[in-house]
Write a protein that holds these residues in place. Structure first.
Motif, short mmCIF file in Angstrom:
data_model
loop_
_atom_site.label_atom_id
_atom_site.label_comp_id
_atom_site.label_asym_id
_atom_site.label_seq_id
_atom_site.Cartn_x
_atom_site.Cartn_y
_atom_site.Cartn_z
N ASP A 291 57.25 12.07 -29.59
CA ASP A 291 57.72 10.82 -30.19
C ASP A 291 58.91 11.07 -31.10
O ASP A 291 59.88 10.30 -31.12
N GLU B 56 62.53 9.46 -30.64
CA GLU B 56 63.12 8.64 -31.68
C GLU B 56 64.53 9.11 -32.02
O GLU B 56 65.40 8.31 -32.39
N TRP C 75 61.58 0.01 -25.52
CA TRP C 75 60.82 1.21 -25.18
C TRP C 75 60.29 1.91 -26.41
O TRP C 75 59.18 2.47 -26.43
N ARG D 271 57.29 -0.04 -27.66
CA ARG D 271 56.13 0.24 -26.81
C ARG D 271 55.55 1.62 -27.13
O ARG D 271 54.32 1.78 -27.14
N LEU D 272 56.41 2.58 -27.38
CA LEU D 272 55.95 3.92 -27.72
C LEU D 272 55.17 3.91 -29.02
O LEU D 272 54.12 4.57 -29.15
N ARG D 273 55.64 3.16 -29.99
CA ARG D 273 54.92 3.07 -31.27
C ARG D 273 53.56 2.39 -31.09
O ARG D 273 52.56 2.80 -31.70
#
Length: 325
Positions: free
Chosen positions: A77, A81, A183, A186-188
């Motif tokens: 992540d 980021e 995106w 969504r990842l968070r």
């Protein structure tokens, strides 16, 4: 003239000074004796003790493995980021010298980490290479693509990136600022879901450890009921009676934690090669995260505390039912 011997101090004063120290030594001796005695009792029944520890280890492996997976996801992540960027499109009339000055002005912004200037010619070259239409696009009389600046923000938080985009749009010579944060959001959300699932599993399987240890200690209390009744008759407190069972629960928890640590290490070694091969096929390098010293200590401490707590609950419940006859 002979000197008279000094009178001894009053017995009560000496007793008052030594009694707390002797009590402390007796308390420490009893703890040490109960710790060793509970370990010897487990060794006398190795098969049963090993099966109990194995059940505890199985209950600990899944939340610990998910914790490791989330730890690896946090590293991934962080890398993703860092790839969160803004594309700042300059006005069509902006020439290369002015575009370079705008790039320097953007880089001087306190919220901007780094920038990369893409001139109109470079943008056309990348566009031709991506589409494979070099011949068709080469026939154009003039380049329709504007110069652009790829901006990497210091803070990848979506709210901070949106605020930065609004500020950069006000810079002279900037035509449009585009960003794609769907995106990242969504990842968070997936990371938050993973943390909650890991917490729920940890609580669920931690309760399973309490049940396993509690049931084992309950059987041990029942098998030693007569011994408990005898020591209660001669004045033993509940803390005195409870102590050996608490050490037994702690030994069960520590053994289960060691087995869980071994299973995680074996599983990590077993999966390391396939995971590395899969990552290499995508042109990346990824290694499964390891527990490390801090993670191993946390796992063993939690397993020992769970064993101790399960024993304490079981003994406190069944000790109230044991009455001298």
């Amino acid at each position: 003239m002979s000197r008279q011997p000094a009178a001894p101090p009053p017995r009560g004063a000496r007793t008052h000074r030594t009694r707390p120290r002797s009590r402390l030594r007796g308390w420490a001796r009893h703890h040490r004796a109960m710790c060793l005695d509970s370990a010897r009792r487990l060794l006398r029944a190795p098969i049963g003790s090993l099966l109990t520890m194995l059940a505890i280890a199985i209950a600990l492996v899944l939340p610990a493995a998910l914790w490791l997976a989330l730890d690896g996801a946090r590293l991934l992540d962080a890398e993703l980021e860092e790839s969160a960027t803004l594309t700042v499109y300059l006005a069509p009339h902006v020439e290369e010298p002015q575009a370079a000055r705008i790039d320097e002005a953007l880089l001087a912004h306190e919220a901007v980490g780094r920038t990369r200037l893409i001139t109109a010619a470079e943008g056309m070259a990348e566009f031709q290479q991506a589409l494979g239409l070099a011949d068709a696009l080469g026939r154009l009389e003039e380049n329709p693509l504007p110069a652009s600046v790829v901006v990497t923000p210091r803070d990848p938080d979506p709210a901070a990136v949106r605020a930065l985009a609004a500020e950069l749009e006000a810079v002279s010579g900037v035509d449009e600022v585009r960003l794609d944060l769907a995106w990242l959001e969504r990842l968070r959300h997936l990371a938050e879901l993973g943390h909650r699932v890991a917490l729920a599993l940890a609580v669920l399987f931690g309760g399973g450890v309490l049940l396993v240890v509690g049931n084992t200690i309950r059987l041990s209390v029942e098998s030693r009921r007569q011994e408990i009744e005898v020591v209660t008759l001669i004045g033993a407190t509940h803390a005195f009676v409870r102590r050996p069972f608490l050490y037994s629960g702690a030994w069960y928890g520590l053994g289960g934690g060691l087995l869980a640590w071994g299973l995680l290490a074996l599983g990590s070694e077993w999966l390391a090669a396939p995971v590395a091969a899969l990552a290499a096929s995508y042109g990346a390098s990824f290694r499964l995260p390891q527990l490390g010293a801090a993670g191993s200590a946390t796992l063993l401490l939690c397993s020992t505390l769970l064993g101790w707590l399960g024993a304490w609950i079981a003994v406190s419940r069944h000790l109230a039912e044991v009455r001298p006859r």
